[in-house]
Design an enzyme around this catalytic site. Structure first.
Site: not given
Length: 498
Positions: A35, A60, A174
């Protein structure tokens, strides 16, 4: 042999918080899928031939144009495991705490692939680096970990706001993009506006940043500070201890990220010293020590030991490579009973000592070929036979001056310092300083990135050189050396950084 997958917790960011089991598996895995939250320095633990794959969900793209997502990632993990690979799935924090470790484990079970979970230090535990505990007998007897970014496909929220608003310390993962909503929900559920709140970016990393406030003003402060992910949201009275207990801010290099360019097997000593002073050391080796193209010249020299009156070592690597070759030839230190031994500096002398040898000569303060010459030229060298086992490519000052003094000098390659393969870009995040410990580390760094890009990457980065020869090489490439060590040793380099 069947493949196997290890779901490994990389810890919150500080590479030294990786578990011993995680380290062992990284060192042996065939494939490492990591990650972006895992510290790139951990990739230096992987085998040289290991395949490294970035599992980056921030847009990505693969060669076929597809964008990385969890479905593609799951397929990738399964495919590599089915090809009999040992796969290390390196995940930030702990894979079982908001790390989708359970989802990936389910996929592995469905595909009948063996796996293990290697727990890691979760990000919330890293809040100790911000100077406050998660629980405290006077302030909080409980702690809750809550996701700040629920699955958008779920019908409604599963967070019991009424219940958590009455509990002790709250840590939201998060959730920085949803901060206003989180604060609103907590206040609506009864949490006092005066409750301390904190935002911690890149917890335990060199780039760690802290913003403190209360529920009444933390949203405003977050906007003013431009807080971005990854960041933890913390709510609770324990935060008030941060001024009293922030041990990390007292360290002299706290908050600094420093790139270490030494070879892989030598970088750890410098990294450990920098880490102990509070810095985040990113190991990015720009040289790799490998055997010479042929051992014949060295073997011939070893066979003629008795012909030499002096053996000169100009680096630790020279000592190691020479001693290793002696062992291969079934020769030990007793064979060096008649020669005088010279070392360029204390590091080289220490390497000799570790191998049962004491240096008769050592450069005094100026740990360079010129410094060593000052000591050697006091000897009567005319007609003396001198052996110098060293790197295949090196400066010739020592050789030329010794020959000018009448000595017969044989230089043999004991090793090569080559440019290693690049595993990651250490400048993906903020970098405060970079260390260069030899001319080779500088020239290879420039070769890796190209002269133009190397200069661009180092704009605003403090360049720290181990000595004048290394500094001269840096300047030759147009790089501005900010500080040069007064003593060309690792301790001297650390002192220069301070």
């Amino acid at each position: 042999m069947k493949g196997k997958v290890y779901l490994i917790g990389a810890g919150p960011g500080d590479p030294e918080l990786l578990t011993l089991k995680g380290k062992r598996i990284l060192e042996t895995a065939d494939v490492v899928i990591y990650d972006y939250l895992s510290n790139p320095s951990l990739l230096s633990l992987a085998r040289k031939d290991a395949k490294l794959i970035a599992a980056d969900f921030r847009g990505k793209r693969f060669s076929d144009g597809s964008i990385m997502n969890q479905t593609l990632l799951n397929k990738m993990i399964v495919d590599y495991a089915k090809k009999s690979n040992v796969v290390a799935r390196l995940k930030g924090g702990d894979p079982s705490i908001f790390g989708r470790g359970g989802e990936e484990a389910e996929v592995l079970v469905a595909n009948k692939i063996a796996y293990e979970v290697v727990p890691g230090v979760t990000a919330a535990s890293g809040l100790a680096y911000a100077g406050f505990p998660l629980t405290h007998r006077k302030y909080s007897s409980s702690v809750s970990f809550i996701t700040g970014h629920e699955d958008p496909g779920k019908p409604g929220s599963s967070v019991d706001w009424a219940n958590i608003s009455r509990t002790g310390t709250l840590v939201f993962y998060m959730g920085i993009e949803n901060l206003p909503k989180i604060v609103e929900k907590l206040i609506d559920a009864g949490r006092l506006r005066s409750t301390p709140a904190a935002l911690i970016e890149w917890v335990t990393r060199g780039a760690q940043r802290e913003v403190y406030g209360t529920l009444s003003d933390i949203v405003k402060k977050a906007k003013a500070a431009k807080v971005k992910a990854p960041a933890l949201i913390v709510v609770g009275e324990v935060i008030n201890l941060h001024n009293k207990l922030n041990w990390r801010k007292k360290l002299p290099l706290a908050g600094q990220t420093i790139v270490v360019t030494r070879s892989r097997d030598q970088a750890s000593r410098l990294s450990e010293k920098l880490s102990a002073l509070g810095a985040e050391a990113i190991e990015f080796p720009t040289i790799e020590i490998v055997p010479p193209k042929s051992f014949k010249p060295l073997d011939t020299a070893i066979a003629r030991f008795k012909d030499y009156q002096y053996i000169i070592f100009t680096s630790r690597n020279g000592v190691r490579s020479f001693i290793d070759r002696l062992m291969v030839k079934k020769i030990d230190a007793r064979a060096l009973c008649c020669e005088k031994i010279a070392a360029i500096g204390p590091g080289t002398a220490q390497e000799l000592k570790v191998n049962g040898l004491l240096a008769d000569f050592q450069a005094n303060c100026d740990y360079s070929q010129e410094g060593l010459l000052k000591e050697l030229l006091r000897e009567k060298l005319s007609g003396a036979n001198i052996l110098i086992p060293r790197a295949e490519k090196a400066r010739e000052v020592l050789t030329h001056r010794l020959r000018a003094a009448g000595a017969r000098v044989l230089v043999v390659p004991a090793y090569r310092a080559i440019k290693p393969s690049v595993k990651f870009n250490p400048f993906a995040g903020r970098v405060d300083a970079i260390t260069f410990t030899s001319s080779s580390t500088v020239s290879n760094f420039v070769e890796i990135f190209g002269a133009k890009k190397a200069k661009q990457l180092l704009q605003g980065v403090k360049i720290v050189s181990i000595g004048r020869i290394t500094s001269a090489t840096a300047r030759k490439f147009g790089l501005k050396v900010a500080v040069e060590a007064k003593r060309s040793t690792i301790d001297g380099l650390v002192k220069a950084i301070l």
